[in-house]
Motif scaffolding. Structure first.
Motif, PDB file in Angstrom:
ATOM      1  N   LEU A 125      -1.812  -2.338  -3.238  1.00 54.92           N
ATOM      2  CA  LEU A 125      -0.739  -3.124  -2.971  1.00 54.92           C
ATOM      3  C   LEU A 125       0.287  -2.275  -2.068  1.00 54.92           C
ATOM      4  O   LEU A 125       0.623  -2.903  -0.974  1.00 54.92           O
ATOM      5  N   PHE A 126       0.639  -1.170  -2.473  1.00 53.17           N
ATOM      6  CA  PHE A 126       1.510  -0.258  -1.760  1.00 53.17           C
ATOM      7  C   PHE A 126       1.056   0.915  -1.363  1.00 53.17           C
ATOM      8  O   PHE A 126       0.249   1.560  -2.082  1.00 53.17           O
ATOM      9  N   SER A 127       1.034   1.440   0.074  1.00 52.25           N
ATOM     10  CA  SER A 127       0.644   2.780   0.513  1.00 52.25           C
ATOM     11  C   SER A 127       1.630   3.683   0.991  1.00 52.25           C
ATOM     12  O   SER A 127       1.233   4.490   1.285  1.00 52.25           O
ATOM     13  N   GLU A 128       2.782   2.980   1.196  1.00 50.21           N
ATOM     14  CA  GLU A 128       3.906   4.025   1.783  1.00 50.21           C
ATOM     15  C   GLU A 128       4.396   4.950   0.596  1.00 50.21           C
ATOM     16  O   GLU A 128       4.718   4.568  -0.695  1.00 50.21           O
ATOM     17  N   ASN A 129       5.153   6.071   1.129  1.00 47.25           N
ATOM     18  CA  ASN A 129       5.997   6.993   0.277  1.00 47.25           C
ATOM     19  C   ASN A 129       5.016   7.475  -0.885  1.00 47.25           C
ATOM     20  O   ASN A 129       5.603   7.307  -2.205  1.00 47.25           O
ATOM     21  N   LEU A 130       3.761   7.831  -0.696  1.00 45.34           N
ATOM     22  CA  LEU A 130       3.044   8.309  -1.488  1.00 45.34           C
ATOM     23  C   LEU A 130       2.716   9.947  -1.260  1.00 45.34           C
ATOM     24  O   LEU A 130       2.291  10.251  -0.298  1.00 45.34           O
ATOM     25  N   GLN A 144     -10.724  23.521 -13.321  1.00 44.41           N
ATOM     26  CA  GLN A 144     -10.136  22.560 -13.838  1.00 44.41           C
ATOM     27  C   GLN A 144      -9.033  21.984 -12.386  1.00 44.41           C
ATOM     28  O   GLN A 144      -8.384  22.866 -11.969  1.00 44.41           O
ATOM     29  N   PHE A 145      -9.315  20.872 -12.347  1.00 37.76           N
ATOM     30  CA  PHE A 145      -8.753  19.972 -11.022  1.00 37.76           C
ATOM     31  C   PHE A 145      -8.082  19.153 -11.393  1.00 37.76           C
ATOM     32  O   PHE A 145      -8.632  17.924 -12.067  1.00 37.76           O
ATOM     33  N   GLU A 146      -6.853  18.746 -11.275  1.00 37.67           N
ATOM     34  CA  GLU A 146      -5.834  17.850 -11.939  1.00 37.67           C
ATOM     35  C   GLU A 146      -4.937  17.569 -10.598  1.00 37.67           C
ATOM     36  O   GLU A 146      -4.567  18.414  -9.684  1.00 37.67           O
ATOM     37  N   VAL A 147      -4.827  16.105 -10.375  1.00 41.26           N
ATOM     38  CA  VAL A 147      -4.068  15.494  -9.261  1.00 41.26           C
ATOM     39  C   VAL A 147      -2.935  14.662  -9.742  1.00 41.26           C
ATOM     40  O   VAL A 147      -3.407  13.841 -10.597  1.00 41.26           O
ATOM     41  N   THR A 148      -1.711  14.846  -9.204  1.00 42.97           N
ATOM     42  CA  THR A 148      -0.646  13.819  -9.653  1.00 42.97           C
ATOM     43  C   THR A 148      -0.132  13.186  -8.499  1.00 42.97           C
ATOM     44  O   THR A 148       0.041  13.688  -7.368  1.00 42.97           O
ATOM     45  N   ALA A 149      -0.313  11.769  -8.616  1.00 44.50           N
ATOM     46  CA  ALA A 149       0.430  11.037  -7.488  1.00 44.50           C
ATOM     47  C   ALA A 149       1.742  10.430  -7.912  1.00 44.50           C
ATOM     48  O   ALA A 149       1.963   9.910  -8.964  1.00 44.50           O
ATOM     49  N   ALA A 150       2.542  10.438  -7.014  1.00 44.31           N
ATOM     50  CA  ALA A 150       3.960   9.957  -7.163  1.00 44.31           C
ATOM     51  C   ALA A 150       4.293   8.989  -5.926  1.00 44.31           C
ATOM     52  O   ALA A 150       3.870   9.362  -4.785  1.00 44.31           O
ATOM     53  N   GLN A 151       4.765   7.870  -6.188  1.00 43.54           N
ATOM     54  CA  GLN A 151       5.090   6.920  -5.154  1.00 43.54           C
ATOM     55  C   GLN A 151       6.551   6.213  -5.506  1.00 43.54           C
ATOM     56  O   GLN A 151       6.807   5.743  -6.371  1.00 43.54           O
ATOM     57  N   GLU A 152       7.122   6.002  -4.346  1.00 40.78           N
ATOM     58  CA  GLU A 152       8.447   5.482  -4.467  1.00 40.78           C
ATOM     59  C   GLU A 152       8.376   4.173  -3.919  1.00 40.78           C
ATOM     60  O   GLU A 152       7.937   4.010  -2.727  1.00 40.78           O
ATOM     61  N   VAL A 153       8.794   3.105  -4.890  1.00 38.49           N
ATOM     62  CA  VAL A 153       8.728   1.663  -4.416  1.00 38.49           C
ATOM     63  C   VAL A 153      10.040   1.168  -4.815  1.00 38.49           C
ATOM     64  O   VAL A 153      10.872   1.674  -5.508  1.00 38.49           O
ATOM     65  N   SER A 154      10.338   0.065  -4.123  1.00 37.79           N
ATOM     66  CA  SER A 154      11.694  -0.476  -4.184  1.00 37.79           C
ATOM     67  C   SER A 154      11.880  -2.120  -4.384  1.00 37.79           C
ATOM     68  O   SER A 154      10.672  -2.698  -3.823  1.00 37.79           O
ATOM     69  N   PHE A 155      12.632  -2.501  -4.871  1.00 37.13           N
ATOM     70  CA  PHE A 155      12.884  -3.990  -5.143  1.00 37.13           C
ATOM     71  C   PHE A 155      13.243  -4.453  -4.015  1.00 37.13           C
ATOM     72  O   PHE A 155      14.216  -4.215  -3.303  1.00 37.13           O
ATOM     73  N   PRO A 156      12.895  -5.725  -3.358  1.00 37.24           N
ATOM     74  CA  PRO A 156      13.266  -6.211  -2.159  1.00 37.24           C
ATOM     75  C   PRO A 156      14.706  -7.044  -2.315  1.00 37.24           C
ATOM     76  O   PRO A 156      15.337  -7.426  -1.460  1.00 37.24           O
ATOM     77  N   LEU A 157      15.158  -6.945  -3.849  1.00 39.00           N
ATOM     78  CA  LEU A 157      16.444  -7.811  -4.009  1.00 39.00           C
ATOM     79  C   LEU A 157      17.361  -6.677  -4.563  1.00 39.00           C
ATOM     80  O   LEU A 157      16.902  -5.794  -5.156  1.00 39.00           O
TER      81      LEU A 157
END
Length: 224
Positions: A125-130, A144-157
């Motif tokens: 759904l969202f691909s920005e700020n990832l 050992q292979f570990e990946v952490t994904a962090a994403q900033e999303v915003s409320f439109p209101l």
């Protein structure tokens, strides 16, 4: 006087509606977007795990070559949502000792993994700020292979009236153990062959023989 009382009552109701209705609408909008954010997090987690399964296959599976990315061939009705991320072939002669101490398959490569992950996650759904963070550890017999994904999303209101900040942070983590069992077995056999030709190997053989003799004597004493 009675009409005046009814007017006051209507006015009070209108004031309550004026105050409560916007808060109710904002609350519904908040729940809606929170559900979308939860769906995004589940999608992000699934994409991470899928990426890791395909990304490590070149190391863990014999005669498997990792493709440049994961593709979804065909139409949805024909199983088009099933990903294809590797090929059952070898690009060159197999070396059983490749990657014993090094990074076989070039796993610890930020750019390479990001490209591979995006080939899986292009339908989110969202691909920005990832951002992706790789934690790669080599324990020789396994990696050992570990990946952490962090994403900033915003409320439109603007939901500050409800005490909620505009920005929201989504995180997901996936981990996989990278073990080339065939290579590990060959490496152990190779180490044993080398050890047998050394003085230490001869001492080990002699010690094992003496332990066997003692064991047999104990069995005799015990009536075994």
């Amino acid at each position: 006087m009675q009409m005046c009382g009814k007017n006051k009552e209507r006015g009070a109701v209108e004031v309550e509606v004026t105050v409560i209705l916007p808060i109710a609408i904002l609350s519904v909008a908040m729940l809606l977007y929170l559900s979308l954010f939860l769906y995004q997090r589940a999608n992000l987690q699934a994409c991470l795990e899928t990426s890791l399964v395909y990304y490590k296959s070149e190391v863990t599976d014999t005669y498997v070559t990792k493709d440049s990315g994961v593709a979804y061939p065909g139409q949805p009705a024909e199983g088009g949502y099933i990903g294809k991320g590797n090929s059952y072939s070898a690009t060159g002669p197999l070396d059983p000792y490749t990657g014993t101490f090094g990074d076989r398959g070039n796993l610890n490569n930020q750019d390479a993994f990001e490209k591979y992950f995006l080939s899986v996650a292009d339908r989110m759904l969202f691909s920005e700020n990832l951002s992706l963070t790789i934690d790669y550890r080599n324990y020789v017999i396994m990696k050992q292979f570990e990946v952490t994904a962090a994403q900033e999303v915003s409320f439109p209101l603007d939901l500050t009236v409800l005490g909620i900040e505009k920005d929201y942070r989504i995180t997901a983590t996936a981990q996989v153990a990278v073990v080339d069992h065939d290579g590990m077995i060959r490496n152990v056999d190779y180490a044993i062959d080398l050890l047998e030709d050394t003085k230490l190997g001869e001492m080990a053989k002699g010690l094992a023989a003496k332990i066997g003799q003692v064991y047999e004597k104990l069995k005799g004493f015990l009536g075994g």
